[in-house]
Scaffold this active site. Structure first.
Site, PDB file in Angstrom:
ATOM      1  N   GLY A  49      47.413  42.611  52.030  1.00 48.61           N
ATOM      2  CA  GLY A  49      47.813  41.268  51.657  1.00 48.61           C
ATOM      3  C   GLY A  49      46.667  40.351  51.250  1.00 48.61           C
ATOM      4  O   GLY A  49      46.884  39.192  50.939  1.00 48.61           O
ATOM      5  N   HIS A  50      45.451  40.868  51.246  1.00 49.31           N
ATOM      6  CA  HIS A  50      44.275  40.017  50.964  1.00 49.31           C
ATOM      7  C   HIS A  50      43.344  40.710  49.987  1.00 49.31           C
ATOM      8  O   HIS A  50      42.344  41.282  50.402  1.00 49.31           O
ATOM      9  CB  HIS A  50      43.526  39.716  52.256  1.00 49.31           C
ATOM     10  CG  HIS A  50      42.622  38.530  52.177  1.00 49.31           C
ATOM     11  ND1 HIS A  50      41.307  38.612  51.803  1.00 49.31           N
ATOM     12  CD2 HIS A  50      42.838  37.227  52.437  1.00 49.31           C
ATOM     13  CE1 HIS A  50      40.749  37.412  51.863  1.00 49.31           C
ATOM     14  NE2 HIS A  50      41.662  36.552  52.250  1.00 49.31           N
ATOM     15  N   PHE A  51      43.502  40.693  48.801  1.00 46.68           N
ATOM     16  CA  PHE A  51      44.629  40.207  48.026  1.00 46.68           C
ATOM     17  C   PHE A  51      45.160  41.376  47.225  1.00 46.68           C
ATOM     18  O   PHE A  51      44.355  42.183  46.744  1.00 46.68           O
ATOM     19  CB  PHE A  51      44.175  39.106  47.069  1.00 46.68           C
ATOM     20  CG  PHE A  51      43.609  37.892  47.774  1.00 46.68           C
ATOM     21  CD1 PHE A  51      44.454  36.934  48.300  1.00 46.68           C
ATOM     22  CD2 PHE A  51      42.246  37.742  47.912  1.00 46.68           C
ATOM     23  CE1 PHE A  51      43.937  35.805  48.933  1.00 46.68           C
ATOM     24  CE2 PHE A  51      41.732  36.619  48.550  1.00 46.68           C
ATOM     25  CZ  PHE A  51      42.563  35.653  49.073  1.00 46.68           C
ATOM     26  N   VAL A  56      39.663  41.848  49.005  1.00 48.45           N
ATOM     27  CA  VAL A  56      38.477  41.180  49.520  1.00 48.45           C
ATOM     28  C   VAL A  56      38.629  41.079  51.036  1.00 48.45           C
ATOM     29  O   VAL A  56      39.676  40.636  51.524  1.00 48.45           O
ATOM     30  CB  VAL A  56      38.330  39.762  48.916  1.00 48.45           C
ATOM     31  CG1 VAL A  56      37.136  39.032  49.512  1.00 48.45           C
ATOM     32  CG2 VAL A  56      38.211  39.820  47.403  1.00 48.45           C
TER      33      VAL A  56
END
Length: 142
Positions: A49-51, A56
């Site tokens: 979820g990041h990203f 990252v």
């Protein structure tokens, strides 16, 4: 040099998967400093979820990894065996680069102040010799 593998690290600090964010300790001196590494892979849970499409490592997790390395330095002292080092605060924190899958994150925390159960560590994270994060981390041993 005092080296520690993951199993030995888990004998000193209480963190476990998925929140143990250091893979090895290259060197440390109890109560003084520790230098460790996190080998960042695409399979890290947070990358989902990041990203999406632009993975990252979250800055807060880089800071947490630095704190865990500092905890090795503090909790490896005989008088702190079996205790937990809690965050007290973060000062002068700066993010200067991104950490991506495939990076080998070098984490160094030097204990610069300690009085009783309270202390401060000067922490620097680098990738390929370039600073990606730094700050002063305060803690309390409990």
């Amino acid at each position: 040099m005092n080296r520690l593998d993951t199993k030995q690290i888990m004998e000193i600090i209480p963190h476990r998967h998925p929140f143990l964010l250091i893979d090895q300790i290259e060197d440390y001196e109890p109560g003084q400093y520790a230098v460790g590494y996190k080998c960042v892979t695409y399979r890290e849970d947070f990358f989902a979820g990041h990203f999406p499409g632009e993975p990252v490592m979250p800055g807060v997790l880089i800071v947490e990894a630095l704190a865990q390395v500092g905890a090795v330095a503090i909790l490896s002292m005989p008088e702190h065996k079996g205790k937990i080092a809690f965050f007290g605060g973060i000062q002068k924190c700066r993010f200067k680069g991104m950490v991506r899958p495939g990076d080998k994150l070098r984490l160094e925390t030097k204990i610069i102040k300690q009085k009783g159960p309270y202390g401060v560590g000067d922490a620097v994270a680098t990738v390929d010799g370039k600073v990606v994060a730094s700050g002063e981390l305060s803690f309390m041993v409990g």
